[in-house]
Write a protein that holds these residues in place. Structure first.
Motif, PDB file in Angstrom:
ATOM      1  N   UNK A 139      68.403 -67.635  -1.469  1.00  0.00           N
ATOM      2  CA  UNK A 139      69.865 -67.777  -1.507  1.00  0.00           C
ATOM      3  C   UNK A 139      70.412 -68.333  -0.196  1.00  0.00           C
ATOM      4  N   UNK A 140      71.481 -69.133  -0.323  1.00  0.00           N
ATOM      5  CA  UNK A 140      72.032 -69.781   0.861  1.00  0.00           C
ATOM      6  C   UNK A 140      73.557 -69.804   0.897  1.00  0.00           C
ATOM      7  N   UNK A 141      74.238 -69.671  -0.243  1.00  0.00           N
ATOM      8  CA  UNK A 141      75.707 -69.762  -0.272  1.00  0.00           C
ATOM      9  C   UNK A 141      76.218 -68.991  -1.479  1.00  0.00           C
ATOM     10  N   UNK A 142      77.313 -68.228  -1.317  1.00  0.00           N
ATOM     11  CA  UNK A 142      77.812 -67.424  -2.438  1.00  0.00           C
ATOM     12  C   UNK A 142      79.339 -67.466  -2.521  1.00  0.00           C
ATOM     13  N   UNK A 143      79.844 -67.077  -3.694  1.00  0.00           N
ATOM     14  CA  UNK A 143      81.272 -66.826  -3.910  1.00  0.00           C
ATOM     15  C   UNK A 143      81.367 -65.544  -4.723  1.00  0.00           C
ATOM     16  N   UNK A 144      81.835 -64.480  -4.090  1.00  0.00           N
ATOM     17  CA  UNK A 144      81.911 -63.151  -4.707  1.00  0.00           C
ATOM     18  C   UNK A 144      83.362 -62.806  -4.991  1.00  0.00           C
TER      19      UNK A 144
END
Length: 424
Positions: A139-144
């Protein structure tokens, strides 16, 4: 001009030595979205790839595309007998077992050359990238997602930020009103086109649509309660009449314009929502974790819905060693922090505790708490898009009063189960 034997020997030796002195740089081809390139190369923290490029005498060739074409290209490249692309960015919703079969298993690499403090990466994201016990991507980038609210409106109406789902429903109803000098306000603006939103309500009761082990609505009674809550909000006028056609961007607009008191959006939207040049309520649009129901099983914590990107290596990549070196470097705590300063959604929990980052990010602690328990709305599998469409359709039917919540849940189970992978 005469050339002596000595001159010829010296000149020849120099020519032979030239390739080693001016060795050609290695090249790493990366397939990504433009935003992935930008957060590693531009912004407050500058170009974060420079140290890696110098240490490896390597150049990076970025090939960028929009999400759909990017994912299709990655799968095509990974299906070839050999591909020049060493690293490809993979969206969690496209990370199926079939996709993982085309990617290099990373556990041997993680064991031989570990990523620093790998367990610091949010557990729900790491687990979603494991297939058959093997890690397929990092994983490298998220939107929670969190629950945004207009603090000015809550104060005006004498409403406290809700601590439970029941308090939230009551607050949304009380905040459905018409101010004296502006447009009507709805308690909650929410899109109906994505499964993530009813899944959030389901998780408030300790339920789920499809669990990580591929069980379809294992707790129908809790899901019925969740759908009934959304229907109750609609019938009370606390959801807009346009609920069925509301988009994600509508949620942003309605919240900024003061047409809605609550909205479910990624934590990362906080700065955008509060910009003075775009919002009527700068500094007043706050965020919290979505609250769980008072009737949920004891100890239930909200598992926020999250979408995220990961870095993977095609199984037929030419230079897997160089690709893994890049992934290790770009996943380090230092680069994760730097890319966060450049606008990335950091996947390491420790990043949010960095004093400088926390000072620049008003919701750092809240987002870290949500991220620590976050997981995708449902796992990826070949028929996931159809399953989501069915779930969305059935929930809409129930919310709009065309079908009872229990019938909608029963029909969802009956229609989705045949789409599940045969091994479950």
């Amino acid at each position: 001009m005469s050339i002596t034997r000595r001159t010829a020997l010296v000149t020849g030796a120099a020519l032979l030595a030239a390739p080693s002195v001016h060795a050609q740089a290695r090249r790493l081809d990366i397939l990504s979205h433009r935003v992935h390139q930008n957060v590693l190369t531009t912004g407050a923290a500058g170009d974060l790839t420079g140290e890696w490029r110098r240490a490896n005498n390597a150049e990076i060739a970025w090939t960028t595309a929009d999400i759909g074409p990017l994912q299709d290209r990655l799968l095509r490249e990974a299906s070839l007998p050999q591909t020049d692309f060493g690293v490809g960015y993979l969206l969690n919703s496209r990370a199926t077992q079939a996709t993982a079969n085309l990617l290099e298993p990373l556990d041997p690499l993680l064991s031989a050359e570990p990523i620093a403090n790998y367990d610091d990466i949010a557990p729900g994201l790491r687990e979603a990238m494991r297939f058959g016990g093997s890690t397929a991507a990092v994983p490298v980038r998220h939107a929670t997602n969190g629950l945004f609210y207009n603090a000015a409106m809550l104060e005006e109406r004498g409403v406290q930020p809700p601590r439970t789902l029941e308090e939230f429903v009551e607050a949304a109803k009380r905040l459905t009103y018409r101010p004296a000098s502006s447009a009507p306000v709805v308690g909650l603006v929410m899109t109906a086109s994505l499964a993530a939103y009813p899944v959030i309500f389901a998780r408030a009761f300790g339920a789920d649509f499809i669990t990580p082990d591929m069980k379809v609505i294992p707790d129908p009674a809790a899901m019925i309660r969740a759908v009934a809550v959304i229907r109750d909000l609609f019938e009370a006028g606390a959801l807009p009449r346009t609920y069925a056609t509301t988009t994600n961007e509508d949620q942003v607009t309605w919240l900024q314009q003061g047409r809605a008191a609550f909205a479910i959006l990624p934590f990362a939207r906080h700065a955008q929502l509060n910009r003075p040049d775009g919002s009527r309520f700068p500094g007043k649009l706050q965020v919290m974790e979505f609250p769980v129901s008072a009737s949920a099983p004891a100890g239930t914590r909200m598992a926020a819905t999250v979408e995220f990107w990961s870095m993977a290596i095609p199984k037929t990549a030419r230079d897997k060693g160089l690709a893994w070196s890049f992934i290790r470097a770009m996943s380090s705590p230092e680069v994760t922090l730097g890319s966060a300063r450049n606008g990335n959604g950091p996947i390491r929990l420790s990043t949010y505790a960095d004093p400088a980052f926390a000072a620049e990010n008003a919701v750092a602690a809240l987002e870290a708490g949500a991220l620590s328990r976050a997981r995708p709305p449902f796992p990826a599998f070949p028929e996931a898009s159809r399953a989501e469409a069915i779930f969305v359709e059935e929930v809409q039917s129930a919310v709009l009063g065309r079908k009872a919540p229990d019938a909608a849940v029963a029909d969802t189970i009956a229609r989705v189960r045949p789409l599940m992978p045969a091994t479950t």
